[in-house]
Structures are given as C-alpha cells and as structure tokens.
Design an enzyme around this catalytic site. Structure first.
Site, PDB file in Angstrom:
ATOM      1  N   PRO A 120      -1.697 -10.013   3.808  1.00  0.00           N
ATOM      2  CA  PRO A 120      -2.137  -8.985   2.846  1.00  0.00           C
ATOM      3  C   PRO A 120      -3.526  -9.297   2.292  1.00  0.00           C
ATOM      4  O   PRO A 120      -3.710  -9.551   1.094  1.00  0.00           O
ATOM      5  CB  PRO A 120      -1.061  -9.058   1.764  1.00  0.00           C
ATOM      6  N   LYS A 121      -4.528  -9.238   3.149  1.00  0.00           N
ATOM      7  CA  LYS A 121      -5.874  -9.685   2.786  1.00  0.00           C
ATOM      8  C   LYS A 121      -6.743  -8.536   2.295  1.00  0.00           C
ATOM      9  O   LYS A 121      -6.717  -7.439   2.855  1.00  0.00           O
ATOM     10  CB  LYS A 121      -6.547 -10.353   3.983  1.00  0.00           C
TER      11      LYS A 121
END
Length: 256
Positions: A120-121
C-alpha cells in the site's frame, strides 16, 4: 509489434519502458528503526481484513533507509505494520504482520511494490537521519509533517537470534487492481517473506513517536498511546516474491 512479442515482453508498465526491472530485488545495508506502540484495539480490528486476525493492541511504526537496492536505487520508506495471525487451509496458524500503510520517495519501488505484491505505497517524503546521539525519522506528505520519531543511538546491543526469528515471519497485504470499468478485477490477500537475511547489528534505546492528522496520510488514525519498545538494526536481504493466500473475489477457503 506482434502479439507474441507483447506476450514475451510484458511484465510491467509501460510496455516498452518499464518503471522497474524484473526481480529479484536485493537490499544492502538496509537500515531499520522500528518503534512498537500501543493503540486502540477497536481501530486495529476495523482496519485489518479477514481472514487475518489481530494480535494484541500494538503497531510497529517503521522507518527504513535503503541506500543500495538493485533495481530500485537509493530511497527511504516509512509506515505501519500490525501484528496478525493467519490460518491456512491446512489448519496451520501463522503469526506475522499486516502491512497497513507505506510512504516513500521513489517512483520505481512505488510502482513495483504496488503492481507485484500489492504494497500500500504512496508518494511522500520520509527521512531517517543521524543527528548527534539521536536517530530522527520524519514523514512529510507534501509540506505537512505527519510523523516524527526519535530514538537514542545504539544504547544497548541486541541479541540477533530473536530478531532473525521475527524477520523470518511472513507479512501480508491486500493487492487491489481495478478493471477498466472501475470495478475490482484483482482483490487478493498476498503473503511474502524476507529471504537471505544477513543481520549486521541491532540495538535498542529510548524512543518517542508522534503522529499528526492528515486527510490523505492516515498514520494518525492508529494513535500512539504508549511506546512499548524500539529497535535499530542493519541487514542485507532479498525481498521474496509474493503468493496469493486468499481471493476476495472468489468463493472458497484460505490457501496453504
């Protein structure tokens, strides 16, 4: 370009100039500062997706400096990992970490991390600095300060064996890729491991952590009640590729 050429060459976008090379990805002298803190257990349960189960009421807030990583270059990352357990289809109970949020300052690992594993960047400006006798970590989202961490520099040397055991545990995340109509085409729980880990040193010390509210950088939604422990360590490792352990768009049980 022929259809066969597209099939042979397509592994990442853009087709003719991918944002990152093919794995594996090796990291040298990767520097971690990890601050474990207590938070609201109700919020943890709200954020962690089934079939994962929350363990306890703690969160690991991490700053990671990556000065030398194949394919991804030199960058810094920060984020939150929540202790969880996962029960496989065979009944094995695995303890590991759910990767809740990640913020970093380099396009290639953002693209590769999201597209391959489902990390989840988001793009931001994290920094990990040595200032005299203190390790200092900060996270800015745009111009706004969202996190500040401080830790005493190498106060007590840690035994490497327990840390190596902890690093051998799996990590989990949700990989989401939308369809062209905006609906989810892929929605999977992914598991991965760190491989070929060589720990070069580890230390503990006093630490403090502050998180600040931001509409688009939500680290403060898991508020800090009390810092439990902190560790600072350096390692070489390979980022193992992921495997799908649960498909949210298909019926069935968790996989092995």
């Amino acid at each position: 370009m022929k259809i066969a050429d597209v099939r042979a060459n397509a592994f990442a976008m853009p087709l003719n100039n991918p944002a990152y090379p093919k794995p594996p990805y090796k990291f040298y002298n990767r520097e971690f500062v990890v601050i474990n803190y207590q938070t609201d257990p109700e919020r943890l349960r709200a954020f962690v997706p089934e079939p994962l189960e929350v363990i306890g009421d703690t969160v690991a807030y991490e700053f990671i400096r990556m000065p030398d990583s194949t394919g991804f270059g030199d960058y810094t990352e920060t984020g939150q990992v929540i202790p969880v357990r996962f029960t496989t289809a065979s009944g094995e109970v695995q303890e590991g970490g759910y990767v809740h949020a990640m913020y970093l300052d380099d396009n290639s690992p953002i693209a590769g991390g999201r597209e391959i594993w489902g990390f989840p960047k988001k793009l931001a400006t994290p920094k990990l600095m040595h200032q005299q006798e203190t390790l200092v970590g900060t996270l800015h989202y745009g111009s706004v300060l969202c996190a500040t961490a401080t830790m005493g520099y190498k106060h007590r040397e840690l035994d490497l064996a327990p840390l190596a055991k902890a690093m051998a545990k799996p990590a989990f995340m949700i990989k989401i890729i939308p369809h062209v109509d905006g609906s989810p085409r892929i929605c999977e729980l992914v598991r991965y491991y760190m491989e070929d880990v060589t720990l070069k040193g580890a230390w503990s010390g006093p630490a403090a952590l502050q998180l600040f509210e931001h509409a688009m950088c939500d680290v403060a939604r898991l508020p800090v009640h009390e810092v439990v422990s902190a560790s600072h360590y350096i390692a070489d490792l390979t980022l193992g590729l992921g495997e799908v352990v649960f498909d949210y768009l298909a019926t069935g049980e968790a996989k092995a």
